[in-house]
Design an enzyme around this catalytic site. Structure first.
Site, PDB file in Angstrom:
ATOM      1  CB  SER A  88       2.086   6.627  18.410  1.00 31.51           C
ATOM      2  OG  SER A  88       2.816   5.461  17.932  1.00 31.51           O
ATOM      3  CE  LYS A 163       1.818   2.013  19.625  1.00 32.64           C
ATOM      4  NZ  LYS A 163       2.726   2.711  19.132  1.00 32.64           N
ATOM      5  CE  LYS A 231       3.381   9.785  21.531  1.00 31.57           C
ATOM      6  NZ  LYS A 231       2.628   8.834  20.598  1.00 31.57           N
TER       7      LYS A 231
END
Length: 286
Positions: A88, A163, A231
């Site tokens: 990701s 995502k 993140k």
């Protein structure tokens, strides 16, 4: 297929194990030695031995290093190799990486996943894919070993965009569940009973079911760590700035995760935002 796998952590290890169980020949980089595959000394060696290379790494710089650093994948790529990044990472960086790989006569897919460690172990991951349709069809047999909900979103970068959107929904919903249960507790109601009641109504969700139970029991073992979710929300805030788009609640939840990490809770499950919010009530929920 002859598959190379770079990134054998919490998610990558069970994914590689499932591919081995399905009969694929795996070359592995940085494995601890307990998987039945060829142990390689570098990402370049993985690429040399493989027709498909999968990366499952924590962040954008890790993927860039594995692809283009010293002894990286790109040093040994053969024309026709398919590179699949299931990490990701940044959608914009993904497009740059894909262009460099494709210039070597190879195909590139970004295919981040959702479902956590449990989904990786049980091979029930949701896989969001960006890339050419032909490359997607070539990779489909691999994806079908790893997951159940497999969707080509669009061109390269679209998988990462999906995502990021997923992580916005998950992060904000965790924060909402935490607020609701803390509100119930502060108001004198039993949060466990409130959660059970809400599970039968319109507020019901997998996050209320699974993470709500963790919040009630104050069991925050990962799962998916706060620092990794932070993140992902940082990627969302960064992408929003590039698009001149305001994501105020995403930014607020990112800041809450910053507070959790500052308090030393970055390696707890993201349901531990409940703990962080609890501190605002003047209570120590450690």
């Amino acid at each position: 297929m002859r598959i190379g796998f770079v990134g054998l952590g919490v998610m990558g290890r069970p994914m590689a194990r499932n591919l081995i169980a399905a009969g694929h020949d795996l070359s592995l980089y940085r494995d601890k030695g307990d998987l039945d595959g060829h142990q390689c000394g570098s990402a370049a060696e993985v690429a040399e031995r493989s027709e498909v290379v999968i990366l499952m790494l924590p962040d954008t710089p890790d993927v860039e290093g594995a692809l283009f650093g010293v002894d990286g994948v790109d040093e040994s790529l053969k024309p026709g190799t398919l590179v699949i990044d299931m990490s990701s990472i940044s959608p914009s960086a993904t497009k740059t990486f894909a262009k460099r790989i494709e210039e070597q006569g190879c195909d590139y897919l970004d295919a981040p996943v959702s479902g956590g460690e449990v989904g990786a172990v049980q091979a029930t991951l949701t896989i969001m894919v960006g890339g050419r349709p032909e490359a997607f069809e070539r990779a489909r047999p691999i994806f079908e070993v790893l997951g159940k909900n497999i969707t080509r979103i669009g061109d390269v970068g679209a998988g990462q965009t999906a995502k990021v959107a997923n992580q916005i929904v998950v992060g904000l919903t965790i924060e909402a569940v935490a607020e609701a249960l803390l509100f119930a507790e502060k108001a004198g109601a039993d949060p466990a009973v409130v959660r059970e009641a809400l599970m039968g109504g319109f507020a019901s969700s997998r996050i209320l079911e699974l993470h709500g139970e963790r919040m009630v029991n104050q069991t925050y073992d990962p799962g998916f760590r706060i620092r990794l979710h932070r993140k992902d929300l940082s990627l969302a805030v960064q992408a929003a700035a590039e698009l001149n788009l305001a994501l105020p609640n995403t930014a607020a939840t990112q800041q809450l995760m910053n507070a959790a990490i500052a308090d030393g809770d970055g390696d707890l499950d993201h349901s531990a935002l409940h703990k962080t919010l609890g501190r605002t009530l003047g209570r120590d929920r450690s």
